[in-house]
Design a protein around this motif. Structure first.
Motif, PDB file in Angstrom:
ATOM      1  N   LYS A 120     -32.846   8.904 -14.698  1.00 45.76           N
ATOM      2  CA  LYS A 120     -32.334   8.467 -16.000  1.00 45.76           C
ATOM      3  C   LYS A 120     -30.869   8.872 -16.181  1.00 45.76           C
ATOM      4  CE  LYS A 120     -33.433   8.270 -20.891  1.00 45.76           C
ATOM      5  NZ  LYS A 120     -34.369   8.634 -21.939  1.00 45.76           N
ATOM      6  N   GLN A 121     -30.515  10.084 -15.760  1.00 45.90           N
ATOM      7  CA  GLN A 121     -29.118  10.530 -15.866  1.00 45.90           C
ATOM      8  C   GLN A 121     -28.200   9.655 -15.015  1.00 45.90           C
ATOM      9  OE1 GLN A 121     -29.522  14.599 -14.594  1.00 45.90           O
ATOM     10  NE2 GLN A 121     -29.850  15.369 -16.678  1.00 45.90           N
ATOM     11  N   TYR A 122     -28.632   9.351 -13.814  1.00 50.80           N
ATOM     12  CA  TYR A 122     -27.845   8.489 -12.932  1.00 50.80           C
ATOM     13  C   TYR A 122     -27.670   7.106 -13.560  1.00 50.80           C
ATOM     14  CZ  TYR A 122     -26.518   5.648  -8.929  1.00 50.80           C
ATOM     15  OH  TYR A 122     -25.861   4.774  -8.092  1.00 50.80           O
ATOM     16  N   ALA A 123     -28.765   6.562 -14.062  1.00 52.21           N
ATOM     17  CA  ALA A 123     -28.700   5.236 -14.683  1.00 52.21           C
ATOM     18  C   ALA A 123     -27.769   5.249 -15.889  1.00 52.21           C
ATOM     19  CB  ALA A 123     -30.098   4.768 -15.084  1.00 52.21           C
ATOM     20  N   GLN A 124     -27.856   6.286 -16.732  1.00 53.78           N
ATOM     21  CA  GLN A 124     -26.997   6.337 -17.913  1.00 53.78           C
ATOM     22  C   GLN A 124     -25.527   6.440 -17.519  1.00 53.78           C
ATOM     23  OE1 GLN A 124     -28.072   5.797 -21.228  1.00 53.78           O
ATOM     24  NE2 GLN A 124     -25.888   5.383 -21.184  1.00 53.78           N
ATOM     25  N   LYS A 125     -25.248   7.204 -16.463  1.00 60.15           N
ATOM     26  CA  LYS A 125     -23.879   7.311 -15.961  1.00 60.15           C
ATOM     27  C   LYS A 125     -23.368   5.940 -15.536  1.00 60.15           C
ATOM     28  CE  LYS A 125     -21.252   9.561 -12.306  1.00 60.15           C
ATOM     29  NZ  LYS A 125     -21.301   9.159 -10.928  1.00 60.15           N
ATOM     30  N   LYS A 126     -24.188   5.202 -14.829  1.00 60.11           N
ATOM     31  CA  LYS A 126     -23.801   3.859 -14.373  1.00 60.11           C
ATOM     32  C   LYS A 126     -23.680   2.888 -15.557  1.00 60.11           C
ATOM     33  CE  LYS A 126     -23.294   4.510 -10.035  1.00 60.11           C
ATOM     34  NZ  LYS A 126     -21.955   4.348  -9.453  1.00 60.11           N
ATOM     35  N   PHE A 127     -24.569   3.011 -16.550  1.00 59.75           N
ATOM     36  CA  PHE A 127     -24.472   2.162 -17.738  1.00 59.75           C
ATOM     37  C   PHE A 127     -23.116   2.377 -18.416  1.00 59.75           C
ATOM     38  CE2 PHE A 127     -28.843   0.648 -19.362  1.00 59.75           C
ATOM     39  CZ  PHE A 127     -29.306   0.419 -18.075  1.00 59.75           C
ATOM     40  N   THR A 128     -22.676   3.624 -18.446  1.00 61.10           N
ATOM     41  CA  THR A 128     -21.386   3.946 -19.044  1.00 61.10           C
ATOM     42  C   THR A 128     -20.252   3.387 -18.183  1.00 61.10           C
ATOM     43  OG1 THR A 128     -22.308   5.937 -20.049  1.00 61.10           O
ATOM     44  CG2 THR A 128     -19.913   5.843 -19.844  1.00 61.10           C
ATOM     45  N   LYS A 144     -29.017  -7.626 -16.074  1.00 61.70           N
ATOM     46  CA  LYS A 144     -30.096  -7.609 -15.077  1.00 61.70           C
ATOM     47  C   LYS A 144     -29.633  -7.386 -13.639  1.00 61.70           C
ATOM     48  CE  LYS A 144     -33.058 -10.935 -15.305  1.00 61.70           C
ATOM     49  NZ  LYS A 144     -33.926 -12.075 -15.602  1.00 61.70           N
ATOM     50  N   PRO A 145     -28.629  -8.098 -13.141  1.00 60.62           N
ATOM     51  CA  PRO A 145     -28.245  -7.876 -11.736  1.00 60.62           C
ATOM     52  C   PRO A 145     -27.724  -6.459 -11.478  1.00 60.62           C
ATOM     53  CG  PRO A 145     -27.269  -9.906 -12.577  1.00 60.62           C
ATOM     54  CD  PRO A 145     -27.890  -9.207 -13.746  1.00 60.62           C
ATOM     55  N   LYS A 146     -26.950  -5.923 -12.390  1.00 59.79           N
ATOM     56  CA  LYS A 146     -26.397  -4.582 -12.192  1.00 59.79           C
ATOM     57  C   LYS A 146     -27.466  -3.514 -12.385  1.00 59.79           C
ATOM     58  CE  LYS A 146     -21.619  -5.689 -12.967  1.00 59.79           C
ATOM     59  NZ  LYS A 146     -20.419  -5.531 -13.745  1.00 59.79           N
ATOM     60  N   ARG A 151     -31.036   0.574  -9.904  1.00 65.29           N
ATOM     61  CA  ARG A 151     -32.379   1.023  -9.525  1.00 65.29           C
ATOM     62  C   ARG A 151     -32.534   1.185  -8.023  1.00 65.29           C
ATOM     63  NH1 ARG A 151     -35.433  -2.538 -13.793  1.00 65.29           N
ATOM     64  NH2 ARG A 151     -35.510  -1.021 -15.477  1.00 65.29           N
ATOM     65  N   LYS A 152     -31.932   0.282  -7.271  1.00 67.42           N
ATOM     66  CA  LYS A 152     -32.070   0.329  -5.810  1.00 67.42           C
ATOM     67  C   LYS A 152     -31.449   1.575  -5.205  1.00 67.42           C
ATOM     68  CE  LYS A 152     -32.480  -4.627  -5.149  1.00 67.42           C
ATOM     69  NZ  LYS A 152     -31.822  -5.858  -4.701  1.00 67.42           N
ATOM     70  N   ALA A 153     -30.480   2.177  -5.884  1.00 71.36           N
ATOM     71  CA  ALA A 153     -29.810   3.370  -5.353  1.00 71.36           C
ATOM     72  C   ALA A 153     -30.809   4.494  -5.085  1.00 71.36           C
ATOM     73  CB  ALA A 153     -28.718   3.844  -6.316  1.00 71.36           C
ATOM     74  N   ALA A 154     -31.797   4.640  -5.943  1.00 71.87           N
ATOM     75  CA  ALA A 154     -32.782   5.712  -5.786  1.00 71.87           C
ATOM     76  C   ALA A 154     -33.702   5.483  -4.586  1.00 71.87           C
ATOM     77  CB  ALA A 154     -33.627   5.838  -7.055  1.00 71.87           C
TER      78      ALA A 154
END
Length: 145
Positions: free
Chosen positions: A22-30, A110-112, A117-120
């Motif tokens: 979740k932290q990784y995803a939020q960082k990327k969302f930002t 959606k694409p990003k 998600r694939k990074a994990a």
């Protein structure tokens, strides 16, 4: 080692990993400047997939409590991505509806989000993922009430 309990380590690792994701995803969302949080994304995605839902249905779908879900929906309404529509049969209830802007936001993201998600899962083979899914499903089933 006195009173060693490996199950507590597994539970801790599972929670720690979920938080890291979740932290990784939020960082990327930002970084991608999405303008929504991961929790807000979860609501948008559910509405995109399942159409209009009550707040209690949404809370259940994304595993959030009602107070948290209410705050998320309030913010999404303020951003013009969702709206509440009164239930014609019961004015005390409402459905949360994805606006056209909300639908466009999901389609844009959606694409990003898929890329995030694939990074994990890098370096894992299909058999690893199949075994992991089986294990998580078994844990989930063990705790059904």
């Amino acid at each position: 080692m006195p009173n060693y309990d490996p199950y507590s380590e597994y539970s801790f690792l599972l929670e720690k990993t979920q938080r890291r994701i979740k932290q990784y995803a939020q960082k990327k969302f930002t970084e991608f400047d999405f303008g929504v949080t991961v929790d807000q994304w979860m609501v948008l995605k559910q509405l995109y997939i399942r159409s209009d839902l009550s707040q209690s249905e949404l809370a259940e779908a994304i595993y959030k409590g009602m107070p948290t879900l209410t705050r998320i929906v309030d913010l999404l309404c303020t951003k013009g991505l969702t709206e509440r529509i009164a239930d014609p049969q019961d004015r005390r209830k409402c459905q949360v509806h994805l606006t056209d802007a909300g639908r466009a936001k999901v389609e844009e993201m959606k694409p990003k989000v898929s890329q995030i998600r694939k990074a994990a899962w890098q370096g894992l083979q299909p058999k690893d993922l199949e075994h992991f899914q089986h294990t998580l499903n078994k844990i989930y089933q063990n705790l059904e009430v």
